[in-house]
Design an enzyme around this catalytic site. Structure first.
Site, mmCIF file in Angstrom:
data_model
loop_
_atom_site.group_PDB
_atom_site.id
_atom_site.type_symbol
_atom_site.label_atom_id
_atom_site.label_comp_id
_atom_site.label_asym_id
_atom_site.label_seq_id
_atom_site.Cartn_x
_atom_site.Cartn_y
_atom_site.Cartn_z
ATOM 1 C CG ASP A 1 -1.732 12.775 -2.681
ATOM 2 O OD1 ASP A 1 -2.790 12.426 -2.200
ATOM 3 O OD2 ASP A 1 -1.845 13.532 -3.745
ATOM 4 C CB ILE A 2 -0.019 12.263 -7.711
ATOM 5 C CG1 ILE A 2 0.847 12.017 -9.213
ATOM 6 C CG2 ILE A 2 -1.302 12.650 -7.996
ATOM 7 C CD1 ILE A 2 0.247 11.110 -10.270
ATOM 8 C CG ASN B 1 -10.722 13.939 2.380
ATOM 9 O OD1 ASN B 1 -10.928 14.490 3.571
ATOM 10 N ND2 ASN B 1 -9.592 14.043 1.732
ATOM 11 C CB VAL C 1 -9.328 7.853 -4.846
ATOM 12 C CG1 VAL C 1 -8.820 6.322 -5.279
ATOM 13 C CG2 VAL C 1 -8.592 8.726 -5.906
ATOM 14 C CG HIS D 1 -7.341 7.340 0.442
ATOM 15 N ND1 HIS D 1 -8.597 7.153 -0.367
ATOM 16 C CD2 HIS D 1 -7.486 8.773 0.297
ATOM 17 C CE1 HIS D 1 -9.087 8.117 -0.858
ATOM 18 N NE2 HIS D 1 -8.581 9.204 -0.460
ATOM 19 C CG MET D 2 -5.039 7.666 7.685
ATOM 20 S SD MET D 2 -4.741 6.604 9.205
ATOM 21 C CE MET D 2 -6.615 5.996 9.481
ATOM 22 C CG HIS D 3 -5.123 12.245 2.709
ATOM 23 N ND1 HIS D 3 -4.850 12.845 1.637
ATOM 24 C CD2 HIS D 3 -6.463 11.699 2.403
ATOM 25 C CE1 HIS D 3 -5.733 12.581 0.700
ATOM 26 N NE2 HIS D 3 -6.796 11.978 1.457
HETATM 27 P P1 5GP Z 1 -9.186 12.013 -1.622
HETATM 28 O O1 5GP Z 1 -9.216 13.321 -2.176
HETATM 29 O O2 5GP Z 1 -9.869 10.981 -2.242
HETATM 30 O O3 5GP Z 1 -9.334 11.926 -0.074
HETATM 31 O O4 5GP Z 1 -7.594 11.620 -2.123
HETATM 32 C C1 5GP Z 1 -7.054 11.083 -3.089
HETATM 33 C C2 5GP Z 1 -5.735 11.454 -3.334
HETATM 34 O O5 5GP Z 1 -5.168 10.685 -4.151
HETATM 35 C C3 5GP Z 1 -5.474 12.920 -3.742
HETATM 36 O O6 5GP Z 1 -4.855 13.606 -2.711
HETATM 37 C C4 5GP Z 1 -4.827 12.683 -4.868
HETATM 38 O O7 5GP Z 1 -3.862 13.717 -5.284
HETATM 39 C C5 5GP Z 1 -4.164 11.338 -4.971
HETATM 40 N N1 5GP Z 1 -4.157 10.874 -6.318
HETATM 41 C C6 5GP Z 1 -4.860 10.606 -7.203
HETATM 42 N N2 5GP Z 1 -4.560 9.963 -8.239
HETATM 43 C C7 5GP Z 1 -3.273 9.580 -7.876
HETATM 44 C C8 5GP Z 1 -2.529 8.679 -8.794
HETATM 45 O O8 5GP Z 1 -2.519 8.282 -9.603
HETATM 46 N N3 5GP Z 1 -1.090 8.428 -7.914
HETATM 47 C C9 5GP Z 1 -0.983 9.110 -6.534
HETATM 48 N N4 5GP Z 1 0.434 8.829 -6.113
HETATM 49 N N5 5GP Z 1 -1.859 9.885 -5.934
HETATM 50 C C10 5GP Z 1 -2.899 9.950 -6.703
#
Ligand code: 5GP
Length: 116
Positions: free
Chosen positions: A28-29, A86, A95, A99-101
């Site tokens: 994660d970024i 989420n 996003v 996806h699974m964190h």
């Molecule tokens: P969400 O909040 O949708 O469950 O998680 C999306 C995740 O994607 C966030 O934790 C965010 O930091 C990560 N993310 C967003 N853009 C990028 C990117 O360009 N590269 C990477 N590696 N992670 C990203």
């Protein structure tokens, strides 16, 4: 299509740490724990968990198995970890490619309390 499709096609950079026929795992970024990896399906775009069809149910197992394999490989499976998905606004989904964190590497705090 989201930026995760571009990561799958290697059009934008990511630190890819896991890959098999169906799943890609990358760091994660904006990590929320010492270990924070995202596991995504490579071949299908499913915007949210609410869009998952019964025929796609195996993908959730694949994401979880990928996370568990990564945890064993990296040596923190015994210490423990958390997986999170989420769904939409109240969970903070940003996003819309399912996806699974995977979160690990420290004692994780309590979660689930309202943020607003
Ligand atoms: P969400 O909040 O949708 O469950 O998680 C999306 C995740 O994607 C966030 O934790 C965010 O930091 C990560 N993310 C967003 N853009 C990028 C990117 O360009 N590269 C990477 N590696 N992670 C990203």
């Amino acid at each position: 299509e989201t930026l995760f499709s571009k990561i799958i096609r290697r059009e934008i950079p990511a630190t890819i740490v896991y890959e098999d026929d169906e799943v890609l795992g990358f760091k994660d970024i904006a990590p929320q724990a010492p270990v924070h990896v995202l596991f995504i399906p490579k071949n299908e775009i499913i915007p949210t968990l609410d869009d998952l069809q019964p025929s796609q149910a195996h993908l959730i197992g694949k994401l979880a198995l990928a996370a568990a394999e990564y945890a064993r490989r990296e040596g923190f499976a015994q210490d423990g970890y958390r997986i999170v998905m989420n769904c939409r606004e109240d969970a903070g989904q940003t996003v819309f490619h399912i996806h699974m964190h995977l979160l690990a590497g420290a004692q994780l705090g309590h979660f689930g309390t309202p943020g607003r």
